[in-house]
Each structure stands twice: as C-alpha cells, then as structure tokens.
Design a protein around this motif. Structure first.
Motif, PDB file in Angstrom:
ATOM      1  N   UNK A  10       0.861  -1.180   0.000  1.00 18.00           N
ATOM      2  CA  UNK A  10       0.000   0.000   0.000  1.00 18.00           C
ATOM      3  C   UNK A  10       0.897   1.229   0.000  1.00 18.00           C
ATOM      4  N   UNK A  11       0.636   2.146  -0.912  1.00 24.83           N
ATOM      5  CA  UNK A  11       1.403   3.381  -1.003  1.00 24.83           C
ATOM      6  C   UNK A  11       0.922   4.334   0.093  1.00 24.83           C
ATOM      7  N   UNK A  12       1.773   4.639   1.071  1.00 27.16           N
ATOM      8  CA  UNK A  12       1.420   5.582   2.129  1.00 27.16           C
ATOM      9  C   UNK A  12       2.074   6.936   1.904  1.00 27.16           C
ATOM     10  N   UNK A  13       2.718   7.125   0.751  1.00 27.18           N
ATOM     11  CA  UNK A  13       3.300   8.418   0.387  1.00 27.18           C
ATOM     12  C   UNK A  13       2.200   9.318  -0.161  1.00 27.18           C
ATOM     13  N   UNK A  14       2.528  10.590  -0.364  1.00 29.41           N
ATOM     14  CA  UNK A  14       1.528  11.519  -0.891  1.00 29.41           C
ATOM     15  C   UNK A  14       1.646  11.725  -2.396  1.00 29.41           C
ATOM     16  N   UNK A  15       2.445  10.893  -3.077  1.00 31.57           N
ATOM     17  CA  UNK A  15       2.602  10.964  -4.526  1.00 31.57           C
ATOM     18  C   UNK A  15       2.705   9.543  -5.074  1.00 31.57           C
ATOM     19  N   UNK A  16       2.408   9.361  -6.375  1.00 26.93           N
ATOM     20  CA  UNK A  16       2.506   8.021  -6.973  1.00 26.93           C
ATOM     21  C   UNK A  16       3.941   7.494  -6.976  1.00 26.93           C
ATOM     22  N   UNK A  17       4.071   6.165  -6.877  1.00 24.63           N
ATOM     23  CA  UNK A  17       5.379   5.504  -6.942  1.00 24.63           C
ATOM     24  C   UNK A  17       5.463   4.806  -8.294  1.00 24.63           C
ATOM     25  N   UNK A  66      23.238 -22.097   6.711  1.00 24.35           N
ATOM     26  CA  UNK A  66      24.603 -21.590   6.802  1.00 24.35           C
ATOM     27  C   UNK A  66      24.747 -20.133   6.383  1.00 24.35           C
ATOM     28  N   UNK A  67      23.678 -19.537   5.883  1.00 23.04           N
ATOM     29  CA  UNK A  67      23.718 -18.137   5.472  1.00 23.04           C
ATOM     30  C   UNK A  67      24.035 -17.920   4.010  1.00 23.04           C
ATOM     31  N   UNK A  68      24.142 -18.999   3.234  1.00 19.50           N
ATOM     32  CA  UNK A  68      24.410 -18.877   1.799  1.00 19.50           C
ATOM     33  C   UNK A  68      23.110 -18.652   1.042  1.00 19.50           C
ATOM     34  N   UNK A  69      23.153 -17.811   0.037  1.00 23.62           N
ATOM     35  CA  UNK A  69      21.988 -17.534  -0.787  1.00 23.62           C
ATOM     36  C   UNK A  69      21.622 -18.769  -1.612  1.00 23.62           C
ATOM     37  N   UNK A  70      20.332 -19.164  -1.584  1.00 22.51           N
ATOM     38  CA  UNK A  70      19.905 -20.351  -2.322  1.00 22.51           C
ATOM     39  C   UNK A  70      18.868 -20.031  -3.394  1.00 22.51           C
ATOM     40  N   UNK A  71      18.470 -18.808  -3.527  1.00 28.73           N
ATOM     41  CA  UNK A  71      17.497 -18.456  -4.556  1.00 28.73           C
ATOM     42  C   UNK A  71      16.690 -17.244  -4.144  1.00 28.73           C
ATOM     43  N   UNK A  72      15.720 -16.948  -4.944  1.00 30.18           N
ATOM     44  CA  UNK A  72      14.869 -15.805  -4.657  1.00 30.18           C
ATOM     45  C   UNK A  72      14.059 -15.443  -5.876  1.00 30.18           C
ATOM     46  N   UNK A  73      13.428 -14.305  -5.815  1.00 31.43           N
ATOM     47  CA  UNK A  73      12.609 -13.857  -6.926  1.00 31.43           C
ATOM     48  C   UNK A  73      12.427 -12.357  -6.881  1.00 31.43           C
ATOM     49  N   UNK A  74      11.845 -11.833  -7.950  1.00 27.36           N
ATOM     50  CA  UNK A  74      11.633 -10.408  -8.072  1.00 27.36           C
ATOM     51  C   UNK A  74      10.247 -10.171  -8.657  1.00 27.36           C
ATOM     52  N   UNK A  75       9.566  -9.158  -8.160  1.00 25.27           N
ATOM     53  CA  UNK A  75       8.259  -8.785  -8.679  1.00 25.27           C
ATOM     54  C   UNK A  75       8.166  -7.281  -8.814  1.00 25.27           C
ATOM     55  N   UNK A  76       7.337  -6.810  -9.736  1.00 27.16           N
ATOM     56  CA  UNK A  76       7.217  -5.367  -9.967  1.00 27.16           C
ATOM     57  C   UNK A  76       5.779  -5.009 -10.295  1.00 27.16           C
ATOM     58  N   UNK A  77       5.425  -3.773 -10.004  1.00 22.47           N
ATOM     59  CA  UNK A  77       4.127  -3.226 -10.385  1.00 22.47           C
ATOM     60  C   UNK A  77       4.376  -2.310 -11.574  1.00 22.47           C
ATOM     61  N   UNK A  78       3.814  -2.654 -12.720  1.00 24.11           N
ATOM     62  CA  UNK A  78       3.973  -1.815 -13.901  1.00 24.11           C
ATOM     63  C   UNK A  78       3.117  -0.570 -13.744  1.00 24.11           C
ATOM     64  N   UNK A  79       3.638   0.548 -14.143  1.00 21.83           N
ATOM     65  CA  UNK A  79       2.895   1.790 -14.048  1.00 21.83           C
ATOM     66  C   UNK A  79       3.093   2.444 -12.689  1.00 21.83           C
ATOM     67  N   UNK A  80       2.074   3.174 -12.247  1.00 20.50           N
ATOM     68  CA  UNK A  80       2.152   3.947 -11.013  1.00 20.50           C
ATOM     69  C   UNK A  80       1.306   3.328  -9.913  1.00 20.50           C
ATOM     70  N   UNK A  81       1.845   3.304  -8.702  1.00 15.15           N
ATOM     71  CA  UNK A  81       1.086   2.909  -7.509  1.00 15.15           C
ATOM     72  C   UNK A  81       0.632   4.211  -6.868  1.00 15.15           C
ATOM     73  N   UNK A  82      -0.656   4.512  -7.008  1.00 13.51           N
ATOM     74  CA  UNK A  82      -1.203   5.787  -6.551  1.00 13.51           C
ATOM     75  C   UNK A  82      -1.257   5.856  -5.024  1.00 13.51           C
ATOM     76  N   UNK A  83      -1.268   7.054  -4.440  1.00 14.47           N
ATOM     77  CA  UNK A  83      -1.365   7.198  -2.988  1.00 14.47           C
ATOM     78  C   UNK A  83      -2.602   6.489  -2.449  1.00 14.47           C
TER      79      UNK A  83
END
Length: 84
Positions: free
Chosen positions: A41-48, A61-78
């Motif tokens: 949720x965008x709690x800023x006063x402008x779009x992200x 043991x603390x070694x990186x084993x994987x992961x992923x990435x996600x994004x919101x295309x466009x603007x996340x409005x306040x």
C-alpha cells in the motif's frame, strides 16, 4: 496543438524515498516452485513509479539459495493497494 494533459490534474511521481506498508502472505508451494504474494500500500503523498520488490532465500549456513523479483507496472497511486 493542444496538450494531452491540458485541464487534467496531474501529480508527478515521487522522487527519492517513498513509504509503503507491506502485508506478506505465507509462502506456498505450486509444483516445484515456491510462491509468495506480497500486498503493498502506497502511504506516500505521490505516486510511486514501477515499484520493485526482491526476495532472497538463505540456507541455514547463510548462503543464498534463490529468490525472486516482482514489480508493479505503471504507477502505484497514494492509498492504492496492489499484489506482487
């Protein structure tokens, strides 16, 4: 020529630090893939613009084993909530 923004209210995207609230649902298995859905949720006063979240998994043991990435295309409005 008439501007396409003429007469419209336009809030420019935020620059610098933005604030968000995060709600992470439990990670579940879909076949051989682990899926985590994160609500933001965008709690800023402008779009992200193009908010991106990266998740990294580590073994005991603390070694990186994987992961992923996600994004919101466009603007996340306040005040807007979206799922990544």
């Amino acid at each position: 020529m008439k501007s396409i923004l003429a007469g419209k209210k336009f809030t420019p995207p935020i620059r610098g630090e933005a604030t968000i609230d995060i709600v992470k649902s439990p990670t579940r298995r879909e076949g051989t893939t682990l899926v985590t859905k994160i609500q933001v949720k965008n709690t800023s006063n402008a779009p992200i613009p193009r908010l991106t979240i990266t998740e990294t998994w580590y073994d005991a043991g603390g070694a990186s084993v994987g992961g992923g990435k996600g994004a919101i295309n466009g603007l996340l409005q306040p005040g807007e909530v979206q799922t990544i």
